[in-house]
Write a protein that holds these residues in place. Structure first.
Motif, short mmCIF file in Angstrom:
data_model
loop_
_atom_site.label_atom_id
_atom_site.label_comp_id
_atom_site.label_asym_id
_atom_site.label_seq_id
_atom_site.Cartn_x
_atom_site.Cartn_y
_atom_site.Cartn_z
N GLY A 87 0.80 -1.22 0.00
CA GLY A 87 0.00 0.00 0.00
C GLY A 87 0.83 1.26 0.00
O GLY A 87 2.00 1.25 0.40
N SER A 88 0.23 2.36 -0.42
CA SER A 88 0.95 3.63 -0.51
C SER A 88 1.55 4.03 0.84
O SER A 88 2.74 4.34 0.95
CB SER A 88 0.00 4.71 -1.01
OG SER A 88 0.62 5.97 -1.00
N ALA A 89 0.72 4.02 1.87
CA ALA A 89 1.21 4.38 3.20
C ALA A 89 2.06 3.27 3.80
O ALA A 89 3.11 3.53 4.41
CB ALA A 89 0.03 4.68 4.12
N MET A 90 1.63 2.02 3.62
CA MET A 90 2.30 0.89 4.25
C MET A 90 3.74 0.74 3.75
O MET A 90 4.67 0.54 4.55
CB MET A 90 1.51 -0.39 3.99
CG MET A 90 0.21 -0.48 4.77
SD MET A 90 0.44 -0.86 6.51
CE MET A 90 0.66 -2.65 6.44
N HIS A 91 3.96 0.84 2.45
CA HIS A 91 5.32 0.63 1.95
C HIS A 91 6.24 1.78 2.38
O HIS A 91 7.43 1.58 2.62
CB HIS A 91 5.33 0.40 0.43
CG HIS A 91 5.54 1.60 -0.41
ND1 HIS A 91 4.52 2.44 -0.79
CD2 HIS A 91 6.67 2.12 -0.97
CE1 HIS A 91 4.99 3.41 -1.53
NE2 HIS A 91 6.30 3.26 -1.67
N ASN A 92 5.67 2.98 2.50
CA ASN A 92 6.48 4.11 2.99
C ASN A 92 6.88 3.91 4.44
O ASN A 92 8.01 4.23 4.83
CB ASN A 92 5.70 5.41 2.83
CG ASN A 92 5.90 6.05 1.47
OD1 ASN A 92 6.95 6.64 1.20
ND2 ASN A 92 4.92 5.92 0.59
N LEU A 93 5.97 3.37 5.25
CA LEU A 93 6.32 3.08 6.65
C LEU A 93 7.37 1.98 6.72
O LEU A 93 8.31 2.06 7.52
CB LEU A 93 5.06 2.67 7.42
CG LEU A 93 5.26 2.31 8.90
CD1 LEU A 93 5.92 3.45 9.67
CD2 LEU A 93 3.93 1.92 9.54
N ALA A 94 7.23 0.97 5.87
CA ALA A 94 8.22 -0.12 5.84
C ALA A 94 9.61 0.43 5.49
O ALA A 94 10.61 0.06 6.12
CB ALA A 94 7.80 -1.18 4.82
N LEU A 95 9.67 1.32 4.51
CA LEU A 95 10.96 1.91 4.12
C LEU A 95 11.53 2.77 5.24
O LEU A 95 12.74 2.76 5.49
CB LEU A 95 10.76 2.76 2.85
CG LEU A 95 10.42 2.00 1.56
CD1 LEU A 95 10.02 2.97 0.46
CD2 LEU A 95 11.57 1.13 1.11
N ALA A 96 10.65 3.51 5.93
CA ALA A 96 11.11 4.37 7.03
C ALA A 96 11.71 3.53 8.16
O ALA A 96 12.76 3.88 8.72
CB ALA A 96 9.95 5.21 7.55
#
Length: 450
Positions: A10-19
């Motif tokens: 997901g848009s938000a989920m993958h950004n959180l994973a990367l963070a």
């Protein structure tokens, strides 16, 4: 930490994973569909799952936490396995709160404008070298990703979405953050599949205000009667800071903000955006940014991705795309472009794409929203109506809902594209509003209209 993401694409989920990966955590994840740009960004960091699907064997007692995305279902086999093993399961906002519970939490809420306001705040803070953690709902110029988390920053800025947290946590996301500093930009009924009445929807904002930390600060748009009522009637012991649209003028297609420092030319335009700017200014002031410093930084703010984003311009024509889909956003965006380009013909195109916008009972909320356009087009896909299991809507129902006799309605993507590419766009402004892509329209190809 060892963290596994159920629905990592997901848009938000993958950004959180990367963070979290950048922070040094060990990240794994699963999903049954991953699209660009999530796919490439996860692959670059070695976080892309080897295969699509759900694999209960990925869930083991060595995991410190599971982060569960909205795309997953309550009967997801990985989720069930995690529940059996007693592993800590967080929704996206729950995890962000856990990370930020000892920080000052700035939460930007509202039916519209929250992404733009959050973006403005982050733009100004970055300009002045003020480091904060953040989560925002769009890709921003000058930022690698939409989520940034550290152990050292004392402040976190969060876009506060009113949609549900996870398949097993049906609370709106912004209820979970317990804001120290909050903002509400506007309240206009949305997400009718979750909040079936306007009163029920408004109640979510009341709860947001009530969940704020006692002694906290609420910045709110006093020009919105619902917002004003919600904030001013709360029994929560918070400080209240109203804002309203600042004075401005338009000269030769340029918006000039009237300030104590004199007139400041802006890259953005429209009453709605000026309102957003004033809300962002108030939040930045509470974070230690002076008025003069704010105006210096905001002058070159170009906007968040897909929010009144200029995709092309020449001497005769300007073309914008915008994420607008709810009635209040459609009206505000249409009016803003017409005000900015008053001497040009405005062609406004809207795709009805969301669950709410394709609901026959909700359609009446769109009455008058395209009135300022010289020519108005609505596109919708009957296939999308079927996928969402909604009652079929007709072209006549749509024309009646907008209350515009000369409204043009398309249901075929090719017919809409042919119409768009056949237009004489001399002395015109074109506005393409959608949370989709008109059945496959290539926005890069649209530039060829110039």
């Amino acid at each position: 930490m060892n963290v596994h993401f159920i629905s990592i694409g997901g848009s938000a989920m993958h950004n959180l994973a990367l963070a979290l990966h950048d922070k040094g955590d060990h990240i794994t994840g699963s999903d049954d569909a991953i699209f660009e740009p999530s796919k490439s960004r996860l692959k670059e960091k070695g976080l892309l799952p080897d295969a699509l699907g759900w694999f209960p064997e990925k869930i083991h007692v060595g995991l410190d936490a599971i982060i569960l995305g909205m795309h997953a279902k309550a009967d997801n086999p990985e989720l069930i396995r995690a529940q059996e093993l007693g592993i800590e399961i967080y929704s996206y906002p729950e995890f962000l709160y856990e990370h930020a519970k000892n920080k000052t939490r700035v939460v930007i809420g509202g039916s519209h404008g929250k992404t733009t306001i959050t973006s403005m705040i982050l733009h100004v803070l970055k300009y002045h070298g003020i480091e904060v953690d953040f989560m925002v709902g769009a890709q921003l110029d000058g930022f690698d990703r939409m989520v940034h988390l550290t152990d050292k920053n004392e402040v976190i800025v969060l876009e506060g979405d009113e949609y549900l947290s996870s398949p097993i946590d049906l609370r709106p996301k912004f209820h979970l953050y317990k804001a120290n500093i909050g903002l509400i930009s506007g309240i206009a009924w949305d997400h009718i599949n979750v909040f079936p009445t306007f009163e029920n929807y408004v109640d979510q904002f009341k709860i947001f205000v009530d969940t704020m930390v006692k002694g906290g600060m609420m910045v709110y748009n006093e020009e919105d009667p619902e917002v004003k009522k919600v904030v001013e009637e709360t029994s929560n012991q918070i400080k209240k800071y109203p804002y309203k649209t600042p004075e401005y003028s338009i000269e030769n297609g340029m918006t000039l903000l009237d300030t104590a420092e004199g007139e400041i030319p802006l890259e953005i335009f429209g009453k709605h955006n000026l309102q957003n700017l004033e809300g962002a200014r108030s939040i930045c002031f509470h974070l230690g940014v002076s008025e003069e410093e704010f105006y210096e930084a905001i002058a070159d703010f170009k906007g968040a991705s897909k929010r009144l984003e200029k995709i092309g311009e020449n001497e005769q024509t300007v073309i914008f795309k915008d994420f607008a889909h709810s009635p209040s956003k459609v009206e505000a965006t249409t009016n803003a472009v017409k005000e900015q380009y008053a001497n040009r013909k405005l062609l406004a195109c809207l795709e009805l794409h969301t669950y709410s916008s394709l609901n026959e009972d909700f359609l009446k909320e769109y009455v008058g929203t395209l009135d300022k356009a010289d020519e108005a087009v609505v596109f919708y896909s009957p296939h999308a109506v079927k996928i969402k299991r909604l009652k079929e809507v007709s072209e006549q129902q749509i024309a009646k809902a907008f209350n515009r006799d000369n409204l043009i309605v398309y249901t075929d993507p090719k017919a809409f594209k042919d119409f768009l590419f056949s237009k004489n766009l001399e002395d015109s402004a074109v506005l393409l509003m959608s949370s989709g892509n008109y059945g496959g329209l290539d926005f890069e190809e649209v530039k060829e209209l110039l």
